[in-house]
Design an enzyme around this catalytic site. Structure first.
Site, PDB file in Angstrom:
ATOM      1  N   GLY A  29       0.803  -1.217   0.000  1.00 23.43           N
ATOM      2  CA  GLY A  29       0.000   0.000   0.000  1.00 23.43           C
ATOM      3  C   GLY A  29       0.833   1.262   0.000  1.00 23.43           C
ATOM      4  N   THR A  45       8.838   3.714   0.404  1.00 18.68           N
ATOM      5  CA  THR A  45       8.727   2.346  -0.117  1.00 18.68           C
ATOM      6  C   THR A  45       9.212   1.336   0.918  1.00 18.68           C
ATOM      7  OG1 THR A  45       9.305   0.891  -1.969  1.00 18.68           O
ATOM      8  CG2 THR A  45      11.054   2.386  -1.225  1.00 18.68           C
ATOM      9  N   GLY A  46       8.569   0.169   0.890  1.00 24.69           N
ATOM     10  CA  GLY A  46       9.086  -0.968   1.643  1.00 24.69           C
ATOM     11  C   GLY A  46       8.966  -0.900   3.152  1.00 24.69           C
ATOM     12  N   SER A  77       7.405   3.111  -4.441  1.00 22.33           N
ATOM     13  CA  SER A  77       7.706   2.646  -5.807  1.00 22.33           C
ATOM     14  C   SER A  77       6.553   2.948  -6.758  1.00 22.33           C
ATOM     15  CB  SER A  77       7.988   1.137  -5.776  1.00 22.33           C
ATOM     16  OG  SER A  77       6.856   0.462  -5.257  1.00 22.33           O
ATOM     17  N   GLU A  78       5.383   3.269  -6.209  1.00 20.31           N
ATOM     18  CA  GLU A  78       4.208   3.551  -7.046  1.00 20.31           C
ATOM     19  C   GLU A  78       3.952   5.051  -7.200  1.00 20.31           C
ATOM     20  OE1 GLU A  78       2.989   1.273  -8.648  1.00 20.31           O
ATOM     21  OE2 GLU A  78       2.589  -0.552  -7.519  1.00 20.31           O
ATOM     22  N   HIS A  97      -3.634   3.905  -2.081  1.00 13.35           N
ATOM     23  CA  HIS A  97      -3.581   2.614  -2.772  1.00 13.35           C
ATOM     24  C   HIS A  97      -3.477   1.509  -1.724  1.00 13.35           C
ATOM     25  CE1 HIS A  97      -2.392  -0.798  -5.085  1.00 13.35           C
ATOM     26  NE2 HIS A  97      -1.128  -0.769  -4.689  1.00 13.35           N
ATOM     27  N   HIS A  99      -4.606  -3.011  -0.875  1.00 12.71           N
ATOM     28  CA  HIS A  99      -4.951  -4.321  -1.432  1.00 12.71           C
ATOM     29  C   HIS A  99      -6.052  -4.945  -0.553  1.00 12.71           C
ATOM     30  CE1 HIS A  99      -0.390  -4.539  -2.707  1.00 12.71           C
ATOM     31  NE2 HIS A  99      -1.064  -3.632  -3.404  1.00 12.71           N
ATOM     32  N   HIS A 160      -4.189  -6.894  -8.777  1.00 14.40           N
ATOM     33  CA  HIS A 160      -3.287  -6.121  -7.929  1.00 14.40           C
ATOM     34  C   HIS A 160      -3.990  -5.557  -6.689  1.00 14.40           C
ATOM     35  CE1 HIS A 160      -0.016  -2.718  -7.901  1.00 14.40           C
ATOM     36  NE2 HIS A 160      -0.358  -3.100  -6.691  1.00 14.40           N
TER      37      HIS A 160
HETATM   38  P1  13P Z   1       5.678   0.699  -1.848  1.00 15.88           P
HETATM   39  O1  13P Z   1       6.059   0.170  -0.493  1.00 15.88           O
HETATM   40  O2  13P Z   1       6.863   0.921  -2.736  1.00 15.88           O
HETATM   41  O3  13P Z   1       4.810   1.928  -1.740  1.00 15.88           O
HETATM   42  O4  13P Z   1       4.840  -0.422  -2.603  1.00 15.88           O
HETATM   43  C1  13P Z   1       3.826  -1.113  -1.968  1.00 15.88           C
HETATM   44  C2  13P Z   1       2.810  -1.640  -2.916  1.00 15.88           C
HETATM   45  O5  13P Z   1       1.746  -2.013  -2.501  1.00 15.88           O
HETATM   46  C3  13P Z   1       3.093  -1.729  -4.354  1.00 15.88           C
HETATM   47  O6  13P Z   1       1.911  -2.025  -5.059  1.00 15.88           O
END
Ligand code: 13P
Length: 268
Positions: A29, A45-46, A77-78, A97, A99, A160
């Site tokens: 997310g 990220t991460g 990363s998004e 964003h 899931h 996704h």
């Molecule tokens: P990030 O940690 O880079 O934001 O990515 C998480 C993610 O859910 C990619 O779809």
């Protein structure tokens, strides 16, 4: 003048909510907030979005380039996906964003959330289409999402997850919650023999309420391409940017799904 620190705290709070509600697993997310046309805050990220503190939050420009990030943190990363939403939707101030389990299951099964089954989902979201699959972190996802941005405030991302955006962080988060609640209800009612859909007249009355309240954002009630062509607004086509058709119904959806499956079985 916006208090950046307060916004960073709010991003952390929303991160906790999406994590604690099981809308993301592990480090999944991402969240962003627009400060002005050239400055945006985003999650790194991460990292687990459930355990962030304000020091984690990065600042980027409109191209996703880092303006400020503490040691050990890089923007999501998004970030390209978030930036595309801001670029093409100047009314949007926040993007979330996640899931979420049920919404993502629909995105994996390739089934858009199009059946009008409850007033709140119809008013808040309209229908929720699926943006074609793209490789995470590439331009493929922004390109796929772009098609839907002018017509919807939430989209599923094929195989996704889900993306929601609005004029505030809380509102973008609420949209994500609504998508997941709608997906869960749709899933459960399908297990119980199939939902009893609201009629076209009932949907149109709900759209009327939305217009009367002057609710912000993009929604089939205001921008359904069928309506623009002088045809009745559809709720069920699920692809207003593509092949909009007013004939969507539970039956026709079912027939289309069965046909797709049979053709796949036959290798056609
Ligand atoms: P990030 O940690 O880079 O934001 O990515 C998480 C993610 O859910 C990619 O779809």
């Amino acid at each position: 003048m916006v208090n950046e620190y307060e916004i960073k705290k709010e991003i952390c709070d929303i991160g906790k909510r999406i994590y604690n509600r099981g809308m993301v697993a592990s480090n999944d997310g991402n969240i962003s907030v627009k400060l002005n046309d050239h400055e945006f805050l985003c999650t790194p990220t991460g990292v687990s979005k459930g355990f962030m503190t304000p020091e984690y939050i990065c600042k980027v420009d409109e191209n996703g380039n880092v303006i400020q990030a503490n040691k050990g943190f890089k923007p999501s990363s998004e970030i390209k996906m978030h930036m595309r939403v801001y670029k093409e939707r100047p009314d949007v101030n926040s993007v979330v964003h996640a899931h979420p389990m049920y919404a993502t299951a629909f995105a994996i099964a390739g089934i858009p959330l199009t059946q009008p089954i409850m007033p709140e989902a119809v008013i808040a979201l309209g229908c929720v289409p699926i943006a074609e699959y793209g490789t995470p972190s590439t331009e493929e996802i922004p390109n796929a999402v772009s098609k839907y941005l002018q017509h919807f405030d939430a989209v599923l991302l094929e195989n996704h997850g889900a993306l929601a955006y609005s004029d505030s962080l809380l509102s973008a988060y609420h949209k994500m919650e609504s998508v997941e609640f709608y997906a869960q209800l749709l899933f459960l009612s399908r297990q119980l023999g199939g939902p009893k859909e609201l009629s076209k007249a009932q949907v149109e009355r709900l759209y009327e309420i939305r217009r009367k309240f002057g609710m912000k954002g993009k929604h089939p009630a205001d921008v359904c391409l069928n309506m623009k062509d002088g045809k009745p607004s559809c709720h069920s086509c699920g692809s207003c940017s593509g092949n909009c058709s007013s004939s969507g119904s539970a039956d026709s959806d079912l027939v289309a799904e069965i046909t797709k499956k049979v053709m796949k079985e036959l290798g056609l």
